[in-house]
Motif scaffolding. Structure first.
Motif, mmCIF file in Angstrom:
data_model
loop_
_atom_site.group_PDB
_atom_site.id
_atom_site.type_symbol
_atom_site.label_atom_id
_atom_site.label_comp_id
_atom_site.label_asym_id
_atom_site.label_seq_id
_atom_site.Cartn_x
_atom_site.Cartn_y
_atom_site.Cartn_z
ATOM 1 N N UNK A 375 13.641 40.695 8.864
ATOM 2 C CA UNK A 375 13.171 41.686 8.685
ATOM 3 C C UNK A 375 13.305 42.316 10.164
ATOM 4 N N UNK A 376 13.648 44.012 10.562
ATOM 5 C CA UNK A 376 14.438 44.739 11.780
ATOM 6 C C UNK A 376 13.184 46.115 11.043
ATOM 7 N N UNK A 377 12.717 46.084 12.102
ATOM 8 C CA UNK A 377 11.662 47.923 11.542
ATOM 9 C C UNK A 377 12.285 48.591 13.135
ATOM 10 N N UNK A 378 12.871 49.353 12.694
ATOM 11 C CA UNK A 378 13.289 50.647 13.640
ATOM 12 C C UNK A 378 12.445 52.134 13.605
ATOM 13 N N UNK A 379 11.556 52.507 14.656
ATOM 14 C CA UNK A 379 10.368 52.967 14.919
ATOM 15 C C UNK A 379 10.956 54.463 15.353
ATOM 16 N N UNK A 380 11.250 55.451 14.585
ATOM 17 C CA UNK A 380 11.788 56.837 15.406
ATOM 18 C C UNK A 380 10.391 57.584 15.690
ATOM 19 N N UNK A 381 9.175 57.993 15.240
ATOM 20 C CA UNK A 381 8.283 58.831 15.456
ATOM 21 C C UNK A 381 6.885 57.615 15.790
ATOM 22 N N UNK A 382 6.540 57.863 17.718
ATOM 23 C CA UNK A 382 4.747 57.383 16.871
ATOM 24 C C UNK A 382 4.008 57.605 17.870
ATOM 25 N N UNK A 417 1.775 57.363 22.779
ATOM 26 C CA UNK A 417 3.072 57.923 22.032
ATOM 27 C C UNK A 417 4.074 57.302 22.657
ATOM 28 N N UNK A 418 4.673 56.988 22.083
ATOM 29 C CA UNK A 418 5.888 55.841 22.991
ATOM 30 C C UNK A 418 7.675 56.496 21.597
ATOM 31 N N UNK A 419 8.572 56.091 22.583
ATOM 32 C CA UNK A 419 9.836 57.182 22.292
ATOM 33 C C UNK A 419 10.068 55.517 21.645
ATOM 34 N N UNK A 420 11.354 55.867 20.979
ATOM 35 C CA UNK A 420 12.009 54.734 19.904
ATOM 36 C C UNK A 420 11.643 53.154 20.308
ATOM 37 N N UNK A 421 11.256 52.694 19.236
ATOM 38 C CA UNK A 421 11.661 51.408 19.709
ATOM 39 C C UNK A 421 11.722 50.394 18.586
ATOM 40 N N UNK A 422 11.651 49.152 18.359
ATOM 41 C CA UNK A 422 12.425 48.424 17.683
ATOM 42 C C UNK A 422 11.873 46.930 17.607
ATOM 43 N N UNK A 423 11.511 46.155 16.493
ATOM 44 C CA UNK A 423 10.694 44.976 16.377
ATOM 45 C C UNK A 423 11.292 44.205 15.340
ATOM 46 N N UNK A 424 11.537 43.054 15.667
ATOM 47 C CA UNK A 424 12.388 41.830 14.081
ATOM 48 C C UNK A 424 11.517 40.632 14.133
ATOM 49 N N UNK A 425 11.457 40.320 12.810
ATOM 50 C CA UNK A 425 9.997 39.347 13.082
ATOM 51 C C UNK A 425 11.218 38.120 13.448
ATOM 52 N N UNK A 426 11.008 36.953 13.299
ATOM 53 C CA UNK A 426 11.291 35.615 13.439
ATOM 54 C C UNK A 426 11.832 34.328 11.973
ATOM 55 N N UNK A 427 11.270 35.113 10.608
ATOM 56 C CA UNK A 427 11.448 34.977 9.978
ATOM 57 C C UNK A 427 11.657 36.295 8.564
ATOM 58 N N UNK A 428 11.172 35.446 7.566
ATOM 59 C CA UNK A 428 11.482 35.926 6.668
ATOM 60 C C UNK A 428 10.437 37.443 5.816
#
Length: 493
Positions: A375-382, A417-428
């Protein structure tokens, strides 16, 4: 009770201890229900016969600490068309602000006779003045304690409320009864019998509708003072979306709403009435959402002018917390599932987005991929109120991630308050938890999710003149182009 005091062999400068003791009448903390035979702490509360319409209930051994490895069920059975109202005066289970999904000691409230009914509330940690109201005549409260360090427990009151259309129910919805003494500080009350300025909106009447300022779209009269009350039930939240907003604005251009015409929003926080928003001027406010089934608006229009047409607001009683993606789970108050078998990509957001998220709210997002997916997550607003490391000591709201249903130390908490960032899982499997407290709030977050093959590498989207595209590099130089123009327009505009 026996206290033992032990000392070590080595001498030290410790001064010992001093304390007080009292013998408390245990009858002061007896639950006003009928204990189910053969159980330690299961109770029945029935409206049958001449049994009282209200009473009290406690966790085992309250106000002392409750035992561990215990499960107590409190069953409420009202008469037909009646409702069950429970107010938790005090909940003291475990200290901290950890997600309720990770707590061993927890209170769950179900909107029906058993655990198959939808969950209204899931309570843990420490809180006061939390209120729940059933949608029908049955309610189940289940208290589970499995931790090695039990707390004091809980003290609550219950009340079998009359049908919504009865005289008694109408009187129960008066401002001073529903919001307590704190309402008196807001100023003189507008009579509901002599003025249309005070209005009540109940989900029993309609799940959605529109409210306006007096004489809208004509200017509201000077010295206007109005109250608008909203009453939901179950796990409903009140959501307000502004369609038009134009209040009198002074010529000096002041931005402070203190001494000008304004609209204020109030909710119940820890059993007290607390202002959460103040609006003035001509800028259209973002949506607002209550932290429970009640919300009140107060409008003060002292100046007015021929241009001050007031406001028009769409209201709705929602159970989905304003989250319109994913599949909502009924076994949690606010939980949503995203399966790759249903959609390979999409968006998700904090409650009430794009408006500020409600207080005292926990929402969980579960992502389930295929066996060979991640799973890949892309946070555009935070914008989540708090300061790093986003802990209880700083009264921070937070977002956290986990590859498991339990805690995952690989990811820290996110707040501020954060700029865009990405988080990715290690499994399904991936779990995202959002939690807000009863204090300040922010506008929350917006994010894109995508299920990728484990061997895929995510590449940031590139903006083209006509649309946006997401590129994913595959082995063997294969390139998959997924057009997601509508997805990004939703997140960035």
């Amino acid at each position: 009770m026996v206290l033992e005091f032990h000392t070590g062999l080595k001498q030290n400068n410790a001064t010992g201890f001093v304390g007080t003791y009292n013998f408390i009448d245990r009858r002061l903390f007896e639950t006003d229900g009928v204990r189910v035979p053969g159980t330690e702490c299961d109770y029945q509360f029935s409206r049958s016969g001449n049994r009282p319409t209200h009473g009290r209930l406690y966790s085992p051994r309250y106000p002392s600490i409750y035992p561990n490895n215990v499960r107590c069920s409190y069953h409420f059975h009202a008469r037909a068309k009646e409702r069950v109202k429970v107010v938790f005066e005090e909940v003291s289970l475990q200290k901290g602000d950890i997600s309720c999904l990770r707590r061993a000691d927890i209170i769950k409230v179900f909107d029906g006779r058993d655990t198959n009914a939808p969950a209204i509330a899931m309570l843990c940690n420490e809180l006061t003045g939390y209120e729940v109201l059933s949608t029908g005549p049955a309610l189940l409260l289940q208290f589970t304690a499995n931790s090695a360090t039990p707390g004091q427990g809980f003290a609550a009151t219950f009340h079998f409320q009359p049908p919504p259309d009865s005289t008694a129910a109408d009187s129960d919805r008066l401002l001073k009864l529903s919001f307590g003494k704190a309402f008196e500080s807001l100023g003189p009350e507008v009579s509901a019998t002599t003025s249309s300025c005070h209005q009540e909106f109940s989900s029993d009447g309609s799940k959605h509708g529109t409210l306006t300022s007096p004489h809208y779209p004509s200017p509201y009269p000077p010295n206007t003072h109005c109250h608008y009350e909203f009453f939901g039930r179950g796990k409903e939240r009140v959501r307000l979306i502004f369609q038009d907003f134009f209040l009198y604005k002074s010529a000096d251009g002041a931005v402070d709403c203190t001494s000008v015409d304004s609209l204020q929003a109030f909710v119940n926080v820890d059993g007290r009435l607390e202002k959460v928003e103040t609006f003035c001027g001509i800028n259209l406010p973002k949506p607002i959402m209550s932290n429970g089934p009640k919300l009140m608006l107060e409008f003060r229009g002292t100046q007015s002018s021929r241009y001050a047409r007031g406001f028009k607001i769409s209201y709705s009683f929602v159970e989905n917390f304003g989250i319109n993606t994913g599949r909502q789970l009924k076994e949690f108050p606010c939980a949503f599932v995203y399966n790759s078998s249903e959609s390979r990509n999409g968006t998700f957001a904090s409650p009430n987005s794009p408006g500020p998220y409600p207080r005292d709210t926990e929402c969980t997002y579960f992502f389930h991929g295929g066996e060979t997916e991640k799973v890949h997550l892309h946070f555009t607003n935070f914008d989540v109120e708090g300061v790093l490391p986003c802990e209880a000591v700083s009264a921070s709201d937070y977002v956290e991630f986990s590859n498991y249903m339990t805690e995952d130390n690989r990811y820290g908490r996110y707040c501020g308050q954060m700029k865009e960032f990405h988080v990715e899982s290690e499994r399904n499997f991936f779990k995202v938890t959002f939690r807000s407290n009863d204090r300040l709030d922010g506008t929350g977050f917006k994010a894109i999710y995508q299920f990728l093959e484990v061997t895929d590498e995510y590449q940031a989207p590139m903006q083209e003149e006509a649309s946006y595209a997401m590129c994913i590099s595959r082995p063997f130089s294969m390139l998959i182009l997924v057009t997601i123009m509508q997805l990004y327009q939703q997140l960035y505009h």
